[in-house]
Design an enzyme around this catalytic site. Structure first.
Site, PDB file in Angstrom:
ATOM      1  N   ASP A 102       0.866  -1.184   0.000  1.00  0.00           N
ATOM      2  CA  ASP A 102       0.000   0.000   0.000  1.00  0.00           C
ATOM      3  C   ASP A 102       0.901   1.232   0.000  1.00  0.00           C
ATOM      4  OD1 ASP A 102      -1.708  -2.151   0.584  1.00  0.00           O
ATOM      5  OD2 ASP A 102      -3.001  -0.923   1.847  1.00  0.00           O
ATOM      6  N   LYS A 168      -6.883   3.589  -2.946  1.00  0.00           N
ATOM      7  CA  LYS A 168      -7.255   3.487  -1.525  1.00  0.00           C
ATOM      8  C   LYS A 168      -7.483   4.883  -0.967  1.00  0.00           C
ATOM      9  CE  LYS A 168      -5.060   1.950   2.815  1.00  0.00           C
ATOM     10  NZ  LYS A 168      -3.896   1.223   3.377  1.00  0.00           N
ATOM     11  N   LYS A 198     -10.227   0.413  -2.266  1.00  0.00           N
ATOM     12  CA  LYS A 198     -10.106   0.058  -0.855  1.00  0.00           C
ATOM     13  C   LYS A 198     -10.483   1.245   0.014  1.00  0.00           C
ATOM     14  CE  LYS A 198      -6.767  -1.418   2.687  1.00  0.00           C
ATOM     15  NZ  LYS A 198      -5.408  -1.941   2.959  1.00  0.00           N
TER      16      LYS A 198
END
Length: 239
Positions: A102, A168, A198
């Site tokens: 991430d 995300k 996400k």
């Protein structure tokens, strides 16, 4: 696998658990905290655990043969490290046992409208990481609370063009977390056949998780995993 229109009625505790990336990112967490968090992930069979870079080897050892993936964060939490540093951090994480990364975009460069820098920064991590481990998953953290809608759209476009697997919402360490409006926008401005979404930051209950899924999220970053899944089980049993 998620239903097309996720609702309480058509979800199960097992499916809910498999939407969760369990976060173990607080700077004050001890080694035992990380081990306990990994044991919880193994018990609940979450999609993954997301640990600090220095904890990847430990998490990989604890979660071996459990089916729970190991992820970590890159350029966290501000995204301001150089591209070369992000690439090096990514490759080290993969070597240590991570399969999901991430990474935080360079927020300042995005707000300066230097989209080429942002795109190239992401692409460098994607290309180097997938060359090292073809099946690795790259999630790009936008930090939506610091961005305008136009900047969010541009960031999503840069991530998609760079070959990222996910966009995300948040690190969970800035001024705000996931919102339904941001999730809808991110889903609308990316190709669902190429990029997933996400939600991360502030998702602490089952109803909040389901609302995020309905808004377009595929994964949920959360630390309240046990409470969320236990609530799902309890409510299903009481029907």
């Amino acid at each position: 696998m998620l239903p097309v229109n996720p609702t309480f009625e058509n979800l199960t505790p097992e499916v809910v658990a498999k939407t969760i990336d369990h976060a173990l990112l607080r700077p004050d967490m001890t080694t035992q905290d990380v081990i306990s968090g990994c044991q919880l992930c193994a018990q609940y069979k979450t999609a993954s655990v997301c640990v600090r870079p220095s904890d990847v080897s430990l998490a990989a050892k604890e979660l071996k043969d459990t089916g729970v993936l190991v992820g970590t964060v890159i350029g966290f939490p501000h995204g301001t490290t150089t591209t070369q540093a992000k690439v090096a951090e990514s490759l080290q994480a993969l070597d240590d046992g991570a399969v999901e990364l991430d990474m935080v975009i360079n927020i300042g460069r995005l707000k300066s409208n230097d989209i080429n820098y942002v795109r190239n920064d992401i692409a460098a991590v994607v290309q180097a990481s997938k060359k090292r481990l073809s099946q690795c998953c790259i999630k790009v953290i936008l930090e939506c609370c610091l961005l305008t809608d136009d900047e969010k759209i541009k960031a999503c476009g840069a991530a998609q063009d760079a070959g990222a697997d996910y966009v995300k919402t948040s690190t969970g360490f800035s001024a705000g977390g996931a919102t339904l409006e941001d999730l809808r926008l991110m889903r609308q401005c990316t190709d669902p056949s190429r990029v997933r979404v996400k939600a991360s930051g502030g998702v602490r209950s089952l109803d909040e998780l389901i609302a995020c899924l309905q808004a377009g999220a595929d994964r949920i970053g959360a630390s309240a995993t046990a409470a969320i899944v236990d609530e799902m089980r309890s409510r299903k049993q009481s029907q």
